[in-house]
Design a protein around this motif. Structure first.
Motif, PDB file in Angstrom:
ATOM      1  N   UNK A 194       0.830  -1.208   0.000  1.00  0.00           N
ATOM      2  CA  UNK A 194       0.000   0.000   0.000  1.00  0.00           C
ATOM      3  C   UNK A 194       0.856   1.246   0.000  1.00  0.00           C
ATOM      4  N   UNK A 195       0.345   2.323  -0.595  1.00  0.00           N
ATOM      5  CA  UNK A 195       0.920   3.654  -0.500  1.00  0.00           C
ATOM      6  C   UNK A 195      -0.102   4.495   0.249  1.00  0.00           C
ATOM      7  N   UNK A 209      -4.953   9.365   2.124  1.00  0.00           N
ATOM      8  CA  UNK A 209      -5.080   8.919   0.739  1.00  0.00           C
ATOM      9  C   UNK A 209      -4.447   7.532   0.684  1.00  0.00           C
ATOM     10  N   UNK A 210      -5.209   6.535   0.227  1.00  0.00           N
ATOM     11  CA  UNK A 210      -4.711   5.160   0.238  1.00  0.00           C
ATOM     12  C   UNK A 210      -4.798   4.581  -1.175  1.00  0.00           C
ATOM     13  N   UNK A 211      -3.692   3.977  -1.598  1.00  0.00           N
ATOM     14  CA  UNK A 211      -3.644   3.294  -2.891  1.00  0.00           C
ATOM     15  C   UNK A 211      -3.035   1.911  -2.685  1.00  0.00           C
ATOM     16  N   UNK A 212      -3.639   0.921  -3.306  1.00  0.00           N
ATOM     17  CA  UNK A 212      -3.048  -0.429  -3.287  1.00  0.00           C
ATOM     18  C   UNK A 212      -2.087  -0.514  -4.460  1.00  0.00           C
ATOM     19  N   UNK A 213      -0.889  -0.999  -4.191  1.00  0.00           N
ATOM     20  CA  UNK A 213       0.132  -1.127  -5.228  1.00  0.00           C
ATOM     21  C   UNK A 213       0.017  -2.518  -5.834  1.00  0.00           C
ATOM     22  N   UNK A 246      -4.033   1.476  -7.289  1.00  0.00           N
ATOM     23  CA  UNK A 246      -5.493   1.385  -7.289  1.00  0.00           C
ATOM     24  C   UNK A 246      -6.082   2.170  -6.129  1.00  0.00           C
ATOM     25  N   UNK A 247      -7.066   2.989  -6.419  1.00  0.00           N
ATOM     26  CA  UNK A 247      -7.764   3.734  -5.367  1.00  0.00           C
ATOM     27  C   UNK A 247      -8.519   2.757  -4.490  1.00  0.00           C
TER      28      UNK A 247
END
Length: 85
Positions: A11-12, A68-72, A83-84
């Protein structure tokens, strides 16, 4: 495109804070092995609240409610996608 099973565990996470009164600054953390976005945010907040991190930003708290979370994900062909969540 398919992805590898391990990709969904990375995750980012971006955490904002206000520096100098009103300026918003974002801190980004790479989090591995969180099972979901909530766990990723929790880990990022723990890191952001560590002594050295808090000292670096002058004890100003981060705002996890605005994370703010994004799956890598890395696809088989090597493309990296954020991915949001």
């Amino acid at each position: 495109m398919s992805s590898t099973p391990r990709d969904s565990l990375n995750w980012l996470v971006g955490l904002p804070f206000h520096s100098d009164g009103s300026r918003v600054v974002w801190l980004y953390y790479l989090v591995g092995d969180a099972t979901d976005s909530v766990g990723a945010v929790c880990e990022a907040v723990l890191r952001a609240n560590s002594g050295p991190e808090r000292d670096a930003r002058g004890e100003v708290p981060v705002e996890p409610d605005h994370a703010e979370v994004r799956r890598i994900r890395r696809h088989v062909l090597g493309d990296v996608v954020l991915e949001a969540c």
